[in-house]
Design a protein around this motif. Structure first.
Motif, PDB file in Angstrom:
ATOM      1  N   LYS A 116      49.391  65.020  34.194  1.00 49.54           N
ATOM      2  CA  LYS A 116      50.585  65.223  34.508  1.00 49.54           C
ATOM      3  C   LYS A 116      51.554  63.537  34.342  1.00 49.54           C
ATOM      4  O   LYS A 116      50.619  62.653  35.212  1.00 49.54           O
ATOM      5  CB  LYS A 116      51.434  66.082  35.021  1.00 49.54           C
ATOM      6  N   MET A 117      52.474  63.259  34.181  1.00 47.68           N
ATOM      7  CA  MET A 117      53.104  62.666  34.720  1.00 47.68           C
ATOM      8  C   MET A 117      54.338  62.904  35.338  1.00 47.68           C
ATOM      9  O   MET A 117      55.157  63.851  35.831  1.00 47.68           O
ATOM     10  CB  MET A 117      54.653  62.214  33.793  1.00 47.68           C
ATOM     11  N   VAL A 118      54.147  61.408  36.427  1.00 49.79           N
ATOM     12  CA  VAL A 118      55.272  61.839  38.234  1.00 49.79           C
ATOM     13  C   VAL A 118      55.660  60.716  38.249  1.00 49.79           C
ATOM     14  O   VAL A 118      55.016  60.392  37.442  1.00 49.79           O
ATOM     15  CB  VAL A 118      53.944  62.665  39.481  1.00 49.79           C
ATOM     16  N   VAL A 119      57.055  61.588  38.980  1.00 46.07           N
ATOM     17  CA  VAL A 119      58.004  60.047  39.021  1.00 46.07           C
ATOM     18  C   VAL A 119      56.827  58.888  40.622  1.00 46.07           C
ATOM     19  O   VAL A 119      56.301  59.861  41.966  1.00 46.07           O
ATOM     20  CB  VAL A 119      58.928  60.116  39.866  1.00 46.07           C
ATOM     21  N   GLU A 120      56.823  58.230  41.014  1.00 44.80           N
ATOM     22  CA  GLU A 120      56.374  57.353  41.395  1.00 44.80           C
ATOM     23  C   GLU A 120      57.186  57.624  43.371  1.00 44.80           C
ATOM     24  O   GLU A 120      58.795  56.942  43.198  1.00 44.80           O
ATOM     25  CB  GLU A 120      56.017  55.731  41.622  1.00 44.80           C
ATOM     26  N   PRO A 121      56.796  57.489  44.093  1.00 46.82           N
ATOM     27  CA  PRO A 121      57.194  57.764  45.355  1.00 46.82           C
ATOM     28  C   PRO A 121      57.986  56.642  46.316  1.00 46.82           C
ATOM     29  O   PRO A 121      57.679  56.208  47.537  1.00 46.82           O
ATOM     30  CB  PRO A 121      56.499  58.413  46.201  1.00 46.82           C
ATOM     31  N   ARG A 122      57.844  55.466  45.603  1.00 45.06           N
ATOM     32  CA  ARG A 122      58.291  54.411  45.044  1.00 45.06           C
ATOM     33  C   ARG A 122      59.695  53.434  44.246  1.00 45.06           C
ATOM     34  O   ARG A 122      59.830  54.047  43.763  1.00 45.06           O
ATOM     35  CB  ARG A 122      57.656  53.637  46.300  1.00 45.06           C
ATOM     36  N   LEU A 123      59.642  52.166  44.542  1.00 41.82           N
ATOM     37  CA  LEU A 123      60.947  51.698  43.853  1.00 41.82           C
ATOM     38  C   LEU A 123      59.872  50.313  43.464  1.00 41.82           C
ATOM     39  O   LEU A 123      59.660  50.132  44.613  1.00 41.82           O
ATOM     40  CB  LEU A 123      61.999  51.249  43.895  1.00 41.82           C
ATOM     41  N   THR A 124      59.735  49.796  42.467  1.00 36.96           N
ATOM     42  CA  THR A 124      58.999  48.468  42.514  1.00 36.96           C
ATOM     43  C   THR A 124      60.441  47.709  41.480  1.00 36.96           C
ATOM     44  O   THR A 124      60.898  48.007  40.558  1.00 36.96           O
ATOM     45  CB  THR A 124      57.849  49.412  41.181  1.00 36.96           C
ATOM     46  N   ALA A 125      59.846  46.697  41.741  1.00 28.94           N
ATOM     47  CA  ALA A 125      60.465  45.444  41.079  1.00 28.94           C
ATOM     48  C   ALA A 125      59.120  44.345  40.672  1.00 28.94           C
ATOM     49  O   ALA A 125      57.924  44.284  41.249  1.00 28.94           O
ATOM     50  CB  ALA A 125      61.300  44.357  41.595  1.00 28.94           C
ATOM     51  N   GLU A 126      58.982  43.293  38.949  1.00 26.34           N
ATOM     52  CA  GLU A 126      58.401  42.289  39.608  1.00 26.34           C
ATOM     53  C   GLU A 126      59.007  40.700  38.655  1.00 26.34           C
ATOM     54  O   GLU A 126      60.291  40.719  37.474  1.00 26.34           O
ATOM     55  CB  GLU A 126      57.743  42.916  37.734  1.00 26.34           C
ATOM     56  N   TYR A 127      58.671  40.079  39.503  1.00 32.32           N
ATOM     57  CA  TYR A 127      58.092  38.435  38.477  1.00 32.32           C
ATOM     58  C   TYR A 127      57.244  38.504  38.019  1.00 32.32           C
ATOM     59  O   TYR A 127      56.493  37.544  38.168  1.00 32.32           O
ATOM     60  CB  TYR A 127      59.149  37.714  40.244  1.00 32.32           C
ATOM     61  N   PRO A 128      57.221  38.158  37.272  1.00 28.50           N
ATOM     62  CA  PRO A 128      55.433  37.969  36.148  1.00 28.50           C
ATOM     63  C   PRO A 128      55.899  36.335  36.234  1.00 28.50           C
ATOM     64  O   PRO A 128      54.678  36.196  35.597  1.00 28.50           O
ATOM     65  CB  PRO A 128      56.475  38.700  34.856  1.00 28.50           C
ATOM     66  N   VAL A 129      56.770  35.361  36.428  1.00 33.32           N
ATOM     67  CA  VAL A 129      56.831  34.508  36.117  1.00 33.32           C
ATOM     68  C   VAL A 129      57.592  33.683  37.814  1.00 33.32           C
ATOM     69  O   VAL A 129      58.423  33.769  37.607  1.00 33.32           O
ATOM     70  CB  VAL A 129      57.472  33.657  35.213  1.00 33.32           C
TER      71      VAL A 129
END
Length: 203
Positions: free
Chosen positions: A67-80
């Motif tokens: 099943k699909m679940v909501v991650e219990p945290r937030l995420t951000a990315e800097y790909p470069v």
């Protein structure tokens, strides 16, 4: 904390809040290691404040079992990493590249908002390379960081404070897993900054 962890921590100074801010390396097995560097980023409070406001946090979902679940945290990315508006992150990437001989050119960030946020046991895939060096900078609240063999067995607990650097190296991502568990009591925000390389086969 187990007697094994106390013995290992006493030997290397990793679990002692009064330990000097110097690099300590543990060989987890013949090919895997982890380093803990207390107070690696002494200006962490200012960086925490900036990232909380500008990082572009997302609430993500992922498949867990069936099943699909909501991650219990937030995420951000800097790909470069070179294009991030946060100059101190660029400088840290350059410093880590110099210290570990790896070109760190991207970063992803996780925000643990309070004691209810966590991440389950996992290994960082990183292109499924056999060996890699993964630096993780911690900002904000002190949280537990656990590691154990992927085949199962006794876990190690690191108490990682704001400004501390934890580096997983060798075959760590192949043979070991790690997690950030929920806390039993209230906890303030904590950000982990994970530096990675898309240019080098060594990271």
């Amino acid at each position: 904390m187990s007697s094994f962890e106390r013995r290992l921590g006493k030997q290397l100074g990793l679990f002692d809040a009064s330990a000097p801010a110097e690099r300590s390396r543990i060989m987890l097995d013949a090919t895997s290691w982890v380093e803990h560097v207390p107070s690696w980023a002494p200006d962490e409070d200012a960086l925490l404040s900036v990232l909380l406001n500008v990082a572009g946090w997302e609430q993500r979902q992922r498949w867990m079992y069936d099943k699909m679940v909501v991650e219990p945290r937030l995420t951000a990315e800097y790909p470069v990493l070179a294009k991030t508006p946060v100059s101190s992150l660029r400088a840290m990437g350059e410093r880590l590249s110099s210290e570990y001989g790896v070109v760190y050119d991207r970063a992803w960030l996780n925000l643990y908002r309070d004691h209810n946020d966590s991440t389950a046991w996992h290994a960082d895939k990183l292109g499924r390379r056999e060996e890699c060096v993964v630096p993780v900078l911690s900002l904000g609240e002190t949280r537990r960081f656990l590691m154990r063999p992927i085949a199962g067995g006794r876990s190690l607990t690191f108490l990682v404070k704001g400004g501390d650097l934890l580096v997983m190296g060798g075959s760590c991502q192949r043979d070991w897993v790690h997690c950030v568990p929920k806390e039993n009591g209230p906890a303030e925000a904590r950000i982990s900054v994970n530096f990675a390389s898309v240019q080098s086969t060594n990271a």
